[in-house]
Design a protein around this motif. Structure first.
Motif, short mmCIF file in Angstrom:
data_model
loop_
_atom_site.label_atom_id
_atom_site.label_comp_id
_atom_site.label_asym_id
_atom_site.label_seq_id
_atom_site.Cartn_x
_atom_site.Cartn_y
_atom_site.Cartn_z
N THR A 44 26.28 17.57 4.21
CA THR A 44 26.75 18.97 4.20
C THR A 44 25.61 19.87 3.76
OG1 THR A 44 27.45 19.08 1.88
CG2 THR A 44 29.01 18.11 3.44
N ASP A 45 25.89 21.18 3.76
CA ASP A 45 24.93 22.14 3.18
C ASP A 45 25.45 22.66 1.84
OD1 ASP A 45 27.06 23.65 4.03
OD2 ASP A 45 25.87 25.15 5.09
N ASP A 46 26.38 21.93 1.23
CA ASP A 46 26.98 22.34 -0.04
C ASP A 46 26.04 22.12 -1.21
OD1 ASP A 46 29.19 22.84 1.49
OD2 ASP A 46 30.32 21.08 0.82
N LYS A 47 26.38 22.79 -2.32
CA LYS A 47 25.65 22.61 -3.57
C LYS A 47 26.57 22.03 -4.63
CE LYS A 47 22.16 26.23 -2.91
NZ LYS A 47 21.46 27.38 -3.56
N GLY A 116 27.56 29.56 -6.17
CA GLY A 116 26.69 28.94 -5.18
C GLY A 116 27.06 27.50 -4.93
N GLY A 117 27.70 26.87 -5.91
CA GLY A 117 28.15 25.48 -5.76
C GLY A 117 29.64 25.41 -5.52
N ASN A 118 30.06 24.40 -4.78
CA ASN A 118 31.50 24.21 -4.56
C ASN A 118 31.93 22.77 -4.84
OD1 ASN A 118 30.05 23.63 -2.04
ND2 ASN A 118 32.08 23.22 -1.17
N HIS A 119 31.02 21.97 -5.38
CA HIS A 119 31.37 20.63 -5.86
C HIS A 119 31.06 20.59 -7.36
CE1 HIS A 119 31.89 18.65 -1.89
NE2 HIS A 119 31.03 19.58 -1.51
N VAL A 139 32.71 27.54 -10.88
CA VAL A 139 32.55 27.49 -9.42
C VAL A 139 33.78 28.03 -8.70
CG1 VAL A 139 30.94 25.55 -9.50
CG2 VAL A 139 33.38 25.09 -9.27
N TYR A 140 34.95 27.91 -9.32
CA TYR A 140 36.19 28.34 -8.68
C TYR A 140 36.54 29.73 -9.21
CZ TYR A 140 40.92 28.05 -6.77
OH TYR A 140 42.08 28.28 -6.06
N ARG A 141 35.94 30.75 -8.62
CA ARG A 141 36.14 32.11 -9.11
C ARG A 141 35.91 33.11 -7.98
NH1 ARG A 141 33.13 32.52 -14.02
NH2 ARG A 141 33.37 34.75 -13.93
N MET A 142 36.13 34.39 -8.27
CA MET A 142 35.99 35.44 -7.28
C MET A 142 34.63 35.37 -6.60
SD MET A 142 37.87 38.00 -6.17
CE MET A 142 38.92 38.52 -7.54
N GLY A 143 34.63 35.40 -5.27
CA GLY A 143 33.39 35.35 -4.51
C GLY A 143 33.11 33.99 -3.90
N GLN A 144 33.85 32.96 -4.35
CA GLN A 144 33.65 31.62 -3.79
C GLN A 144 34.20 31.59 -2.36
OE1 GLN A 144 32.31 28.62 -2.92
NE2 GLN A 144 32.28 28.27 -5.16
N LYS A 145 33.38 31.17 -1.42
CA LYS A 145 33.76 31.20 -0.01
C LYS A 145 34.08 29.82 0.56
CE LYS A 145 30.97 35.35 0.79
NZ LYS A 145 29.85 35.96 1.55
N LYS A 146 33.90 28.78 -0.24
CA LYS A 146 34.15 27.42 0.25
C LYS A 146 35.25 26.76 -0.56
CE LYS A 146 29.45 26.43 1.94
NZ LYS A 146 28.33 25.46 1.91
N ASN A 147 35.78 25.69 -0.02
CA ASN A 147 36.75 24.90 -0.77
C ASN A 147 36.04 24.22 -1.94
OD1 ASN A 147 38.91 25.48 0.96
ND2 ASN A 147 38.37 23.80 2.34
#
Length: 451
Positions: A44-47, A116-119, A139-147
């Protein structure tokens, strides 16, 4: 150590010079962490944000990431304040090549934005589940665009499984208490008319909820300052009525709660002991120590409750840190010397504990350039006045204000109300003619309890 029945190989493995103790050899847990990180990075391209309560463990993980050719960013209590902003900005920049962020658990509880991270990897479970939840919120807050995906690493058949079990019980107790408070609130509401509310009963309940966010033991402290705070909230309509939320919690029974959960609500449990830091106080102390150890700056810590300042002072003393204290109980004749000592750059004491009400009377505390607001107040102007104690003529350093808000609690609702009040104030100052008048209605109160 010798154990009956242990083989010679087992005895030899206990020798400290064996390879199993060598940090360059990954343990099974670290191998699993590295393997999972590589899998995400390659597919993936996740952080990824990797959290541990021990900076030493983060350093070991960093070493093994480097061995695999993976770069990382590191933020712990030892990271300089001036370096933290650029580190976070780099991680949140989607074009920055570094995709792993190593974060100490205590540092991760002070409002960082790591969307910037979603894991999120939780490498080692902590006794206090709220600290982990705060890390989730990075990571789980306003502005997060990924699961967002959270992965907790627990070594099977070890003490870690027991820690996780205790975590689950604590969460169960917390849920049971909140559910019981909902029941109390609904009982109050059923006996009241809709529309603006001016009943002391509800404000006592909200006051106790706010105190729980700082330290559960505050529920046991019924002092004059509580009455003053209550009057400020309810429009000055009377002193606190005799509601003891501690007794309510001890009598409370919630369907589905286990016997362990019921027992943990008893007031003699360690969670209510003032000498045991709450998650918020632990975060305050950790951040203060980090500033003191990495800079020559001084800190002003503000709370609306002198009793909470006394608890913070106790925990500072336990860590060998001196402090100055100024509250409404401080003699007028003593206040001048206390302030002069703090503003003296050569005075060794670098922490100043200040009550919010006392901090609104024109004090000059430019000796400090860090302000900790430990508990949000209904009236944002009082906090702004506290800001002005250090951000004023003569201040030679950059000023930083840090507000401690317990996530998923009534404090977040208080902050929301603060923001609305500031918007109304700004609208008045900018000449907006039509402003919707709003009192504290039942709908507002329900929002406070809407967890």
């Amino acid at each position: 150590m010798d154990v009956d029945g242990a083989t010679e190989d087992a005895r030899n493995l206990r020798k400290i010079n064996k390879a199993v103790y060598t940090l360059s050899n990954p343990s099974s847990k670290i191998a699993a962490v590295i393997s999972e990180a590589i899998n995400i990075i390659e597919s993936t391209d996740d952080k990824i944000v990797i959290v541990s309560q021990w900076a030493s463990l983060l350093n070991i993980i960093g070493m093994h990431l480097s061995q695999r050719g993976l770069g990382y960013l590191l933020l712990t209590g030892a990271t300089k304040i001036s370096d933290r902003g650029p580190i976070i900005e780099n991680f949140n920049d989607p074009d920055h090549p570094t995709r792993v962020f190593l974060l100490s658990l205590a540092t991760g509880g002070v409002g960082l934005n790591l969307i910037g991270g979603n894991h999120l990897f939780v490498v080692d479970p902590h006794w206090n589940p709220q600290l982990e939840f705060q890390a989730h919120d990075r990571v789980y807050r306003m502005g997060q665009k990924k699961n967002v995906q959270v992965l907790k690493f627990v070594t099977s058949a070890t003490v870690e499984e027991r820690v996780v079990s205790i975590q689950q019980k604590k969460v169960e107790v917390s849920d049971a208490v909140l559910t019981g408070m909902w029941q109390i609130f609904d009982n109050i509401q059923s006996n009241m008319h809709s529309g603006p509310v001016s009943t002391t009963l509800i404000f006592v309940l909200i006051l106790r909820l706010r105190q729980i966010c700082c330290h559960p033991g505050l529920m046991h402290i019924n002092s004059k300052e509580n009455d003053q705070d209550l009057n400020a909230s309810s429009g000055g309509e009377g002193s606190a009525v005799g509601i003891n939320l501690v007794d309510v919690i001890e009598r409370m029974d919630v369907d589905g709660a286990t016997e362990d959960a019921r027992n943990l609500r008893k007031i003699n449990k360690a969670v209510y002991t003032l000498s045991n830091p709450s998650s918020k106080i632990a975060a305050v102390i950790s951040e203060a120590i980090n500033i003191i150890e990495s800079t020559d700056d001084k800190i002003v810590i503000v709370s609306q409750w002198a009793s909470l300042l006394n608890i913070i002072g106790m925990h500072l003393s336990q860590r060998g840190l001196g402090y100055l204290l100024l509250t409404g109980a401080t003699k007028i004749s003593d206040r001048g010397p206390i302030i002069e000592n703090f503003n003296d750059p050569d005075h060794p004491t670098r922490v100043f504990l200040l009550s919010l009400a006392t901090g609104g009377v024109g004090l000059n505390l430019i000796g400090g350039n860090h302000l900790f607001v430990v508990d949000p107040h209904w009236n944002p102007q009082l906090e702004f006045q506290a800001h002005d104690r250090i951000y004023r003529m003569g201040q030679k350093k950059d000023v930083q204000v840090l507000k401690f808000v317990t996530s998923a609690t009534v404090e977040e609702r208080v902050v929301s109300i603060q923001q609305k009040k500031v918007e109304v104030s700004d609208a008045v100052l900018t000449g907006v003619s039509k402003i919707k008048k709003s009192g504290l209605s039942m709908a507002d109160l329900r929002k406070l309890f809407d967890m």
